[in-house]
Write an enzyme that holds these catalytic residues in place. Structure first.
Site, PDB file in Angstrom:
ATOM      1  CB  SER A  82      46.127  24.374  62.752  1.00 36.94           C
ATOM      2  OG  SER A  82      46.049  25.290  61.692  1.00 36.94           O
ATOM      3  CE  LYS A 118      43.591  27.043  60.852  1.00 40.58           C
ATOM      4  NZ  LYS A 118      43.052  27.477  59.560  1.00 40.58           N
ATOM      5  CE  LYS A 133      45.868  19.892  62.558  1.00 44.06           C
ATOM      6  NZ  LYS A 133      46.897  20.862  62.193  1.00 44.06           N
TER       7      LYS A 133
HETATM    8  P1  NAD Z   1      52.417  20.311  55.089  1.00 44.07           P
HETATM    9  O1  NAD Z   1      52.256  18.889  55.494  1.00 44.07           O
HETATM   10  O2  NAD Z   1      52.410  20.659  53.648  1.00 44.07           O
HETATM   11  O3  NAD Z   1      53.767  20.911  55.742  1.00 44.07           O
HETATM   12  C1  NAD Z   1      54.264  20.539  56.975  1.00 44.07           C
HETATM   13  C2  NAD Z   1      55.775  20.491  56.863  1.00 44.07           C
HETATM   14  O4  NAD Z   1      56.324  20.157  58.146  1.00 44.07           O
HETATM   15  C3  NAD Z   1      56.262  19.430  55.872  1.00 44.07           C
HETATM   16  O5  NAD Z   1      57.144  20.013  54.938  1.00 44.07           O
HETATM   17  C4  NAD Z   1      56.955  18.414  56.760  1.00 44.07           C
HETATM   18  O6  NAD Z   1      58.039  17.748  56.142  1.00 44.07           O
HETATM   19  C5  NAD Z   1      57.423  19.288  57.915  1.00 44.07           C
HETATM   20  N1  NAD Z   1      57.708  18.514  59.132  1.00 44.07           N
HETATM   21  C6  NAD Z   1      56.989  17.503  59.666  1.00 44.07           C
HETATM   22  N2  NAD Z   1      57.604  17.041  60.778  1.00 44.07           N
HETATM   23  C7  NAD Z   1      58.723  17.797  60.942  1.00 44.07           C
HETATM   24  C8  NAD Z   1      59.770  17.803  61.899  1.00 44.07           C
HETATM   25  N3  NAD Z   1      59.787  16.941  62.928  1.00 44.07           N
HETATM   26  N4  NAD Z   1      60.771  18.705  61.760  1.00 44.07           N
HETATM   27  C9  NAD Z   1      60.778  19.583  60.711  1.00 44.07           C
HETATM   28  N5  NAD Z   1      59.814  19.606  59.764  1.00 44.07           N
HETATM   29  C10 NAD Z   1      58.796  18.731  59.884  1.00 44.07           C
HETATM   30  O7  NAD Z   1      51.287  21.104  55.884  1.00 44.07           O
HETATM   31  P2  NAD Z   1      50.731  22.557  55.556  1.00 44.07           P
HETATM   32  O8  NAD Z   1      49.530  22.412  54.703  1.00 44.07           O
HETATM   33  O9  NAD Z   1      51.841  23.453  55.162  1.00 44.07           O
HETATM   34  O10 NAD Z   1      50.194  22.954  57.002  1.00 44.07           O
HETATM   35  C11 NAD Z   1      51.066  23.359  58.061  1.00 44.07           C
HETATM   36  C12 NAD Z   1      50.219  23.775  59.250  1.00 44.07           C
HETATM   37  O11 NAD Z   1      49.362  24.866  58.848  1.00 44.07           O
HETATM   38  C13 NAD Z   1      49.278  22.682  59.760  1.00 44.07           C
HETATM   39  O12 NAD Z   1      49.164  22.774  61.145  1.00 44.07           O
HETATM   40  C14 NAD Z   1      47.949  22.986  59.057  1.00 44.07           C
HETATM   41  O13 NAD Z   1      46.844  22.473  59.775  1.00 44.07           O
HETATM   42  C15 NAD Z   1      47.996  24.504  59.009  1.00 44.07           C
HETATM   43  N6  NAD Z   1      47.256  25.156  57.912  1.00 44.07           N
HETATM   44  C16 NAD Z   1      47.281  24.671  56.640  1.00 44.07           C
HETATM   45  C17 NAD Z   1      46.594  25.340  55.626  1.00 44.07           C
HETATM   46  C18 NAD Z   1      46.572  24.860  54.192  1.00 44.07           C
HETATM   47  O14 NAD Z   1      45.768  25.364  53.392  1.00 44.07           O
HETATM   48  N7  NAD Z   1      47.429  23.931  53.777  1.00 44.07           N
HETATM   49  C19 NAD Z   1      45.896  26.514  55.919  1.00 44.07           C
HETATM   50  C20 NAD Z   1      45.927  27.006  57.228  1.00 44.07           C
HETATM   51  C21 NAD Z   1      46.614  26.329  58.226  1.00 44.07           C
END
Ligand code: NAD
Length: 287
Positions: free
Chosen positions: A94, A169, A238
């Site tokens: 997102s 989104k 965010k």
């Molecule tokens: P999360 O924090 O669990 O996962 C993000 C991952 O990215 C982590 O494993 C982190 O270590 C990795 N990361 C961060 N910086 C990095 C880098 N420089 N290089 C490589 N890896 C890196 O977050 P999430 O909940 O999985 O969400 C991911 C995205 O999806 C976000 O944008 C969030 O807003 C969106 N989202 C989340 C949900 C939810 O229910 N959790 C639902 C829909 C959308």
């Protein structure tokens, strides 16, 4: 089968990458946390853990599932010089639609395509492969990669040019956050009046106030105090901030979004980076 890159194996990325692997695709994976990739590789035979951007050179498509645009820009910027012309990046994070458009321009100069394909439905639907996916970008590029997206989602909608997926989104998450806060306030007010919280939720579900919080989150994550939906408050704050910026840039009034954004940001500061977004329920509770 295509060799696929997948960067960002967090709460959402892990189950999504799992479904691509289960479909028989070779995967090259990367995450900032080595334990995340090590665990995934251990559980998924044949998956390669990248030690640097050059390890994605053989991938015709790379998925990113990262926290925000700042990180997407940095990761994709490092990746781009190593990808072959004709490759495609599918950003399922997102992210900020204006930054996405700028990124698409930079990638286009290298002959690399970009689709923004953010998702909705949370960890549960990521595991089930039933996410809602809203896609911005070229229609032919989407048609080419649709079978991969169909592994992860059910409702897949082409919503417009590049950036449109990220815009929609953010707007969706603003609506969802507003409903969550309204629901939490209503439960606390009704409970103070003497009505059982579970009754409040159940009656709203049979009435016109029904929303995703009353239907799914209230019983599962809020009333029982578990607060473990897997979607952090920081990420929600965010998203609402992106929606508000979008409204401001488009000169469309978003008075409620200003309040929701301020509340989510303040709650996130107050409850800390580990807080789940469902903890807004206790944040708005009477003292
Ligand atoms: P999360 O924090 O669990 O996962 C993000 C991952 O990215 C982590 O494993 C982190 O270590 C990795 N990361 C961060 N910086 C990095 C880098 N420089 N290089 C490589 N890896 C890196 O977050 P999430 O909940 O999985 O969400 C991911 C995205 O999806 C976000 O944008 C969030 O807003 C969106 N989202 C989340 C949900 C939810 O229910 N959790 C639902 C829909 C959308």
């Amino acid at each position: 089968m295509t060799t696929i890159g997948f960067i960002g194996l967090g709460m959402m990325g892990q189950p999504m990458a799992h479904l691509l692997h289960a479909a028989g695709h070779a995967l090259v994976i990367r995450d900032a946390v080595p334990a995340a990739t090590a665990r995934f590789a251990q559980e998924h035979a044949g998956v390669a853990v990248a030690s640097g951007a050059a390890d994605f050179a053989g991938c015709s498509v790379v998925f990113t599932m990262l926290p925000d645009s700042r990180i997407v820009d940095a990761v994709v910027g490092e990746l781009a010089p190593h990808l072959p012309p004709g490759a495609c990046i599918i950003d399922m994070s997102s992210a900020d639609p204006n930054r996405t458009r700028a990124l698409a321009g930079l990638l286009g100069e290298r002959g690399i395509g970009l689709l923004d394909a953010p998702v909705s439905g949370g960890v549960k639907r990521a595991i089930a492969g039933t996410l809602s996916i809203m896609v911005g970008g070229d229609a032919d590029l989407l048609a080419q990669h649709l079978p991969l997206l169909q592994r992860m989602g059910q409702a897949i909608t082409h919503v417009g040019p590049v950036g449109a997926g990220h815009a929609l989104k953010a707007l969706n998450n603003y609506v969802s956050a507003a409903a969550l806060i309204a629901t939490a306030e209503a439960i606390h007010a009704g409970a103070a009046f003497g009505i059982a919280p579970a009754t409040i939720v159940d009656v709203i579900n049979a009435s016109t106030g029904k929303n995703n919080t009353t239907e799914n989150k209230a019983h599962q994550f809020m009333l029982n105090g578990s607060f473990n939906s897997g979607f952090s408050l920081a990420l929600q704050a965010k998203d609402v901030g992106i929606a508000l910026s979008l409204g401001q840039a488009m000169h469309t009034p978003m008075a409620l979004a200003e309040q929701v954004s301020a509340m989510a940001a303040e709650a996130s500061r107050s409850l800390g980076p580990a807080a789940d977004h469902t903890e807004l329920y206790r944040y708005v509770a009477p003292a």
